[in-house]
Design a protein around this motif. Structure first.
Motif, mmCIF file in Angstrom:
data_model
loop_
_atom_site.group_PDB
_atom_site.id
_atom_site.type_symbol
_atom_site.label_atom_id
_atom_site.label_comp_id
_atom_site.label_asym_id
_atom_site.label_seq_id
_atom_site.Cartn_x
_atom_site.Cartn_y
_atom_site.Cartn_z
ATOM 1 N N ALA A 109 0.857 -1.188 0.000
ATOM 2 C CA ALA A 109 0.000 0.000 0.000
ATOM 3 C C ALA A 109 0.891 1.235 0.000
ATOM 4 C CB ALA A 109 -0.914 0.003 1.220
ATOM 5 N N LEU A 110 0.599 2.176 -0.888
ATOM 6 C CA LEU A 110 1.343 3.428 -0.978
ATOM 7 C C LEU A 110 0.373 4.557 -0.651
ATOM 8 C CD1 LEU A 110 2.886 2.423 -4.375
ATOM 9 C CD2 LEU A 110 4.281 2.769 -2.336
ATOM 10 N N ARG A 111 0.569 5.181 0.508
ATOM 11 C CA ARG A 111 -0.345 6.241 0.953
ATOM 12 C C ARG A 111 0.466 7.513 1.219
ATOM 13 N NH1 ARG A 111 -2.036 1.685 4.070
ATOM 14 N NH2 ARG A 111 -4.049 0.860 3.352
ATOM 15 N N ASP A 112 0.339 8.464 0.314
ATOM 16 C CA ASP A 112 1.072 9.731 0.438
ATOM 17 C C ASP A 112 2.562 9.484 0.678
ATOM 18 O OD1 ASP A 112 -1.216 11.364 0.128
ATOM 19 O OD2 ASP A 112 -1.742 11.073 2.232
ATOM 20 N N VAL A 113 3.132 8.611 -0.127
ATOM 21 C CA VAL A 113 4.562 8.289 -0.010
ATOM 22 C C VAL A 113 5.363 9.393 -0.696
ATOM 23 C CG1 VAL A 113 6.370 6.668 -0.645
ATOM 24 C CG2 VAL A 113 4.143 5.816 0.098
ATOM 25 N N ARG A 114 6.088 10.138 0.080
ATOM 26 C CA ARG A 114 6.843 11.284 -0.432
ATOM 27 C C ARG A 114 8.313 10.889 -0.606
ATOM 28 N NH1 ARG A 114 6.368 16.935 -0.596
ATOM 29 N NH2 ARG A 114 4.212 16.671 0.127
ATOM 30 N N ILE A 115 8.802 11.052 -1.830
ATOM 31 C CA ILE A 115 10.197 10.747 -2.122
ATOM 32 C C ILE A 115 10.854 11.956 -2.781
ATOM 33 C CG2 ILE A 115 9.729 8.273 -2.408
ATOM 34 C CD1 ILE A 115 9.968 8.732 -5.467
ATOM 35 N N PRO A 116 12.164 12.124 -2.623
ATOM 36 C CA PRO A 116 12.852 13.242 -3.282
ATOM 37 C C PRO A 116 12.709 13.156 -4.803
ATOM 38 C CG PRO A 116 14.263 12.198 -1.643
ATOM 39 C CD PRO A 116 13.078 11.299 -1.817
ATOM 40 N N ALA A 117 12.628 14.293 -5.443
ATOM 41 C CA ALA A 117 12.466 14.322 -6.904
ATOM 42 C C ALA A 117 13.599 13.585 -7.603
ATOM 43 C CB ALA A 117 12.382 15.765 -7.383
ATOM 44 N N GLU A 118 14.788 13.595 -6.993
ATOM 45 C CA GLU A 118 15.929 12.920 -7.612
ATOM 46 C C GLU A 118 15.811 11.397 -7.554
ATOM 47 O OE1 GLU A 118 17.485 14.515 -3.562
ATOM 48 O OE2 GLU A 118 16.151 15.178 -5.189
ATOM 49 N N ASN A 119 14.795 10.877 -6.873
ATOM 50 C CA ASN A 119 14.582 9.436 -6.837
ATOM 51 C C ASN A 119 13.775 8.924 -8.028
ATOM 52 O OD1 ASN A 119 15.878 9.521 -4.360
ATOM 53 N ND2 ASN A 119 14.464 8.091 -3.396
ATOM 54 N N LYS A 120 13.387 9.800 -8.907
ATOM 55 C CA LYS A 120 12.747 9.361 -10.158
ATOM 56 C C LYS A 120 13.821 8.862 -11.107
ATOM 57 C CE LYS A 120 9.462 10.824 -13.724
ATOM 58 N NZ LYS A 120 10.131 10.182 -14.877
ATOM 59 N N LEU A 121 13.557 7.744 -11.801
ATOM 60 C CA LEU A 121 14.483 7.249 -12.818
ATOM 61 C C LEU A 121 14.370 8.150 -14.037
ATOM 62 C CD1 LEU A 121 13.860 3.375 -12.634
ATOM 63 C CD2 LEU A 121 15.715 4.670 -11.569
ATOM 64 N N PRO A 122 15.389 8.941 -14.365
ATOM 65 C CA PRO A 122 15.251 9.944 -15.429
ATOM 66 C C PRO A 122 15.042 9.352 -16.817
ATOM 67 C CG PRO A 122 17.527 9.812 -14.673
ATOM 68 C CD PRO A 122 16.716 9.008 -13.715
ATOM 69 N N GLY A 123 15.511 8.124 -17.028
ATOM 70 C CA GLY A 123 15.401 7.545 -18.369
ATOM 71 C C GLY A 123 14.116 6.794 -18.627
ATOM 72 N N ALA A 124 13.294 6.596 -17.595
ATOM 73 C CA ALA A 124 12.035 5.858 -17.759
ATOM 74 C C ALA A 124 10.920 6.865 -18.013
ATOM 75 C CB ALA A 124 11.744 5.028 -16.517
ATOM 76 N N ARG A 125 10.446 6.932 -19.248
ATOM 77 C CA ARG A 125 9.492 7.978 -19.634
ATOM 78 C C ARG A 125 8.142 7.447 -20.082
ATOM 79 N NH1 ARG A 125 14.522 9.332 -21.827
ATOM 80 N NH2 ARG A 125 15.464 11.185 -20.883
ATOM 81 N N THR A 126 8.082 6.165 -20.500
ATOM 82 C CA THR A 126 6.823 5.588 -20.954
ATOM 83 C C THR A 126 6.745 4.135 -20.529
ATOM 84 O OG1 THR A 126 7.596 4.701 -23.085
ATOM 85 C CG2 THR A 126 6.961 7.037 -23.032
ATOM 86 N N PHE A 127 5.574 3.530 -20.704
ATOM 87 C CA PHE A 127 5.421 2.123 -20.353
ATOM 88 C C PHE A 127 6.289 1.232 -21.235
ATOM 89 C CE2 PHE A 127 3.421 -2.062 -20.318
ATOM 90 C CZ PHE A 127 3.314 -2.273 -18.953
ATOM 91 N N LYS A 128 6.657 1.716 -22.417
ATOM 92 C CA LYS A 128 7.536 0.924 -23.279
ATOM 93 C C LYS A 128 8.870 0.658 -22.595
ATOM 94 C CE LYS A 128 5.619 2.266 -27.783
ATOM 95 N NZ LYS A 128 5.895 2.939 -29.084
ATOM 96 N N ASP A 129 9.314 1.608 -21.784
ATOM 97 C CA ASP A 129 10.564 1.399 -21.053
ATOM 98 C C ASP A 129 10.408 0.272 -20.041
ATOM 99 O OD1 ASP A 129 11.937 3.482 -22.370
ATOM 100 O OD2 ASP A 129 10.997 4.964 -21.056
ATOM 101 N N THR A 130 9.261 0.246 -19.373
ATOM 102 C CA THR A 130 8.976 -0.862 -18.453
ATOM 103 C C THR A 130 8.998 -2.180 -19.211
ATOM 104 O OG1 THR A 130 7.408 0.681 -17.464
ATOM 105 C CG2 THR A 130 7.443 -1.559 -16.577
ATOM 106 N N GLY A 131 8.391 -2.175 -20.394
ATOM 107 C CA GLY A 131 8.325 -3.381 -21.209
ATOM 108 C C GLY A 131 9.685 -3.900 -21.615
ATOM 109 N N LYS A 132 10.649 -3.003 -21.796
ATOM 110 C CA LYS A 132 11.997 -3.425 -22.171
ATOM 111 C C LYS A 132 12.625 -4.265 -21.051
ATOM 112 C CE LYS A 132 12.862 0.612 -25.115
ATOM 113 N NZ LYS A 132 13.589 1.905 -25.220
ATOM 114 N N VAL A 133 12.379 -3.879 -19.818
ATOM 115 C CA VAL A 133 12.901 -4.646 -18.685
ATOM 116 C C VAL A 133 12.243 -6.016 -18.641
ATOM 117 C CG1 VAL A 133 13.163 -4.712 -16.183
ATOM 118 C CG2 VAL A 133 13.350 -2.533 -17.388
ATOM 119 N N LEU A 134 10.921 -6.046 -18.816
ATOM 120 C CA LEU A 134 10.193 -7.314 -18.762
ATOM 121 C C LEU A 134 10.605 -8.248 -19.894
ATOM 122 C CD1 LEU A 134 6.627 -5.980 -17.906
ATOM 123 C CD2 LEU A 134 8.259 -7.066 -16.354
ATOM 124 N N ALA A 135 10.881 -7.692 -21.066
ATOM 125 C CA ALA A 135 11.290 -8.528 -22.202
ATOM 126 C C ALA A 135 12.590 -9.260 -21.890
ATOM 127 C CB ALA A 135 11.448 -7.677 -23.461
#
Length: 392
Positions: free
Chosen positions: A222-248
Motif C-alpha cells: 500500500a502506498l499512501r502519500d509516499v513522499r520521495i525526493p524528486a531525484e529518486n525518479k528514474l530519469p530515463g524511464a518515460r513511458t510504459f515501453k521502457d517498463t516493457g523493455k525490462v520485462l522482455a
C-alpha cells in the motif's frame, strides 16, 4: 546411493562445448553452490515458507547476481553466463532463482537502464553483492496482464513526488532496501520511482498460503502519500515501453529457469529409476521407463537449444521481444510436463520433498505465470506473425 538432486550434467548434444571459459566458470560455480549448499537445506526453507537470507548473501559473495549488467562493482557476465546461472539456480530451487530475477533482472536492470549515474553508483554494486535487497513494483491488485492500465499515481509536489496506490505480488517487497515503483505521472506517462526502506506511507505485507516458490516472499503493498525526493525518479524511464523493455529481458531468463527445473526433474527421475528396484529389476530395465526417460530428454534438449539461441541473439543485439516470448512459452510448457512425468516415475516417493521433484513441479507453476502468462505470450507472438493484435 546417489542423491536424486545431484546434477548429472545432462548435455546429450554437447552444447557445453560451445561455451567459453567464462561460461564454464559460472556454470560450475553455480552448480557447486547448488549441490553443496542449496540442496542440503532448501527443502526446510521451502516447507516453512522461510526466506533463506544466508543463501542469498552467499549468492552475492559468489558473484552470481548480475544478469549481464555491465557496471563497475557488478560481476561481468555474457548473456549465456547469465542464463546458465539462472538455469542452475532453478535446478536447485525456484525461489532462489526468482529472488535473483527480481534482484538483478528487474531491480538492477531498471536502475542500470534508466537511472542516473548517482542512482547507479549508489545501488548497483550493493545490490550485486546482496548487501542491499531490491524489488520491482509493477503489478497491481486489479492489473496483472493488463499492467499498462496501472493506476498508481505520482504527483510532483515541489522538490518531491507523492505516490499513491497499491501493488501486489511484489517479490522482496517486505524486505527491500529499495523498491522500483512504477506509477503514472500527471502527464499520464508511466515512470519509475525509487522508494527507499523506511519511507513513511509505504506498507508491505507478505502474501501467505502460496503453494509455489515458497522460500521467497511476495508482498501486497500500500502506498499512501509516499513522499520521495524528486531525484529518486528514474530519469530515463518515460513511458510504459521502457517498463516493457525490462520485462522482455526477464522472459529470456524465465526460459533458462524453466530449463533448470526440467533438468532437475529429469536428473532426479533418471537417478531414481537407476536405483529403485521393483519386480526384481531396476526401473531402468523396463522398456516403458526407458521410453519415458528418452521422451523427457528429447524435450530437455530442445529447451537447451532454444536457450542457447536466445543467448546468441542477445550477444549480437538481435534478440527481440517475441523471440523471448516464444522461448518462455515453449520452455515453461515443456518444463511443466517434464516435472509431472518425473513425479509419476518416482511413484509415491515423488511427493516427498526429500526427492525434490514435487518442489520443482510446484515451483514451475509460478514461472509459467510471471512475466506474462502462456496466453499473453501466445498473443504477443501471434500479433508478431500475423500483424493483428488480438488484445489491447
Amino acid at each position: 546411493m546417489t542423491d536424486v538432486g545431484t546434477a548429472l550434467g545432462t548435455d546429450f548434444v554437447r552444447i557445453a562445448t560451445e561455451f567459453g571459459d567464462e561460461e564454464r566458470d559460472y556454470l560450475q560455480r553455480t552448480r557447486a553452490f547448488v549441490d553443496d549448499e542449496v540442496l542440503p537445506v532448501i527443502n526446510g526453507f521451502w516447507e516453512r515458507a522461510e526466506f533463506p537470507v544466508d543463501l542469498v548473501r552467499r549468492m552475492g559473495e559468489l558473484g552470481l547476481v548480475s544478469d549481464g549488467i555491465h557496471y563497475p562493482g557488478v560481476p561481468s557476465m555474457t548473456a549465456a553466463s547469465a542464463g546458465l546461472v539462472a538455469m542452475e539456480l532453478s535446478r536447485g530451487d525456484g525461489s532462489l532463482a526468482t529472488f535473483a530475477g527480481v534482484q538483478a533482472g528487474l531491480t538492477m536492470r531498471s536502475i542500470d537502464s534508466f537511472g542516473s549515474e548517482e542512482q547507479k553508483r549508489r545501488w548497483l554494486p550493493a545490490l550485486a553483492r546482496c548487501e542491499a535487497l531490491g524489488a520491482f513494483a509493477l503489478t497491481e491488485p486489479d492489473h496483472g496482464s493488463d499492467s499498462l492500465l496501472l493506476e498508481t499515481s505520482a504527483v510532483r509536489d515541489g522538490d518531491a513526488y507523492v505516490l499513491d496506490g497499491a501493488k501486489r505480488w511484489i517479490g522482496n517487497g517486505t524486505i527491500a532496501d529499495v523498491v522500483v515503483v512504477w506509477a503514472r505521472g500527471e502527464d499520464g506517462r508511466v515512470g519509475g520511482y525509487l522508494v527507499e526502506k523506511g519511507t513513511p506511507g509505504y506498507e508491505a505485507a507478505v502474501i501467505t498460503g502460496k503453494g509455489s516458490v515458497r522460500a521467497v516472499w511476495q508482498a501486497d503493498i500500500a502506498l499512501r502519500d509516499v513522499r520521495i525526493p524528486a531525484e529518486n525518479k528514474l530519469p530515463g524511464a518515460r513511458t510504459f515501453k521502457d517498463t516493457g523493455k525490462v520485462l522482455a529481458g526477464t522472459r529470456s531468463q524465465c526460459a533458462f529457469s524453466a530449463l533448470g527445473h526440467a533438468v532437475a526433474a529429469y536428473d532426479a527421475a533418471l537417478t531414481y529409476a537407476s536405483q529403485r528396484t521393483q519386480f526384481g529389476k531396476r526401473l531402468v530395465e523396463f522398456q516403458l521407463v526407458q521410453a519415458r526417460l528418452v521422451h523427457m530428454l528429447q524435450e530437455v534438449v530442445g529447451m537447451q537449444l532454444f536457450c542457447m539461441r536466445l543467448a546468441q541473439l542477445h550477444a549480437k543485439g538481435e534478440l527481440n521481444d517475441t523471440v523471448a516470448s516464444l522461448a518462455k512459452l515453449n520452455n515453461t510448457s515443456k518444463a511443466r510436463q517434464i516435472c509431472l512425468e518425473a513425479r509419476d516415475l518416482l511413484g509415491g516417493n515423488g511427493i516427498l520433498l526429500d526427492n525434490h521433484v514435487m518442489r520443482h513441479l510446484a515451483d514451475v507453476e509460478a514461472i509459467h505465470t510471471y512475466e506474462g502468462t502462456e496466453t499473453i505470450q501466445t498473443l504477443l507472438v501471434g500479433r508478431d506473425i500475423t500483424g493483428v493484435g488480438a488484445f489491447a
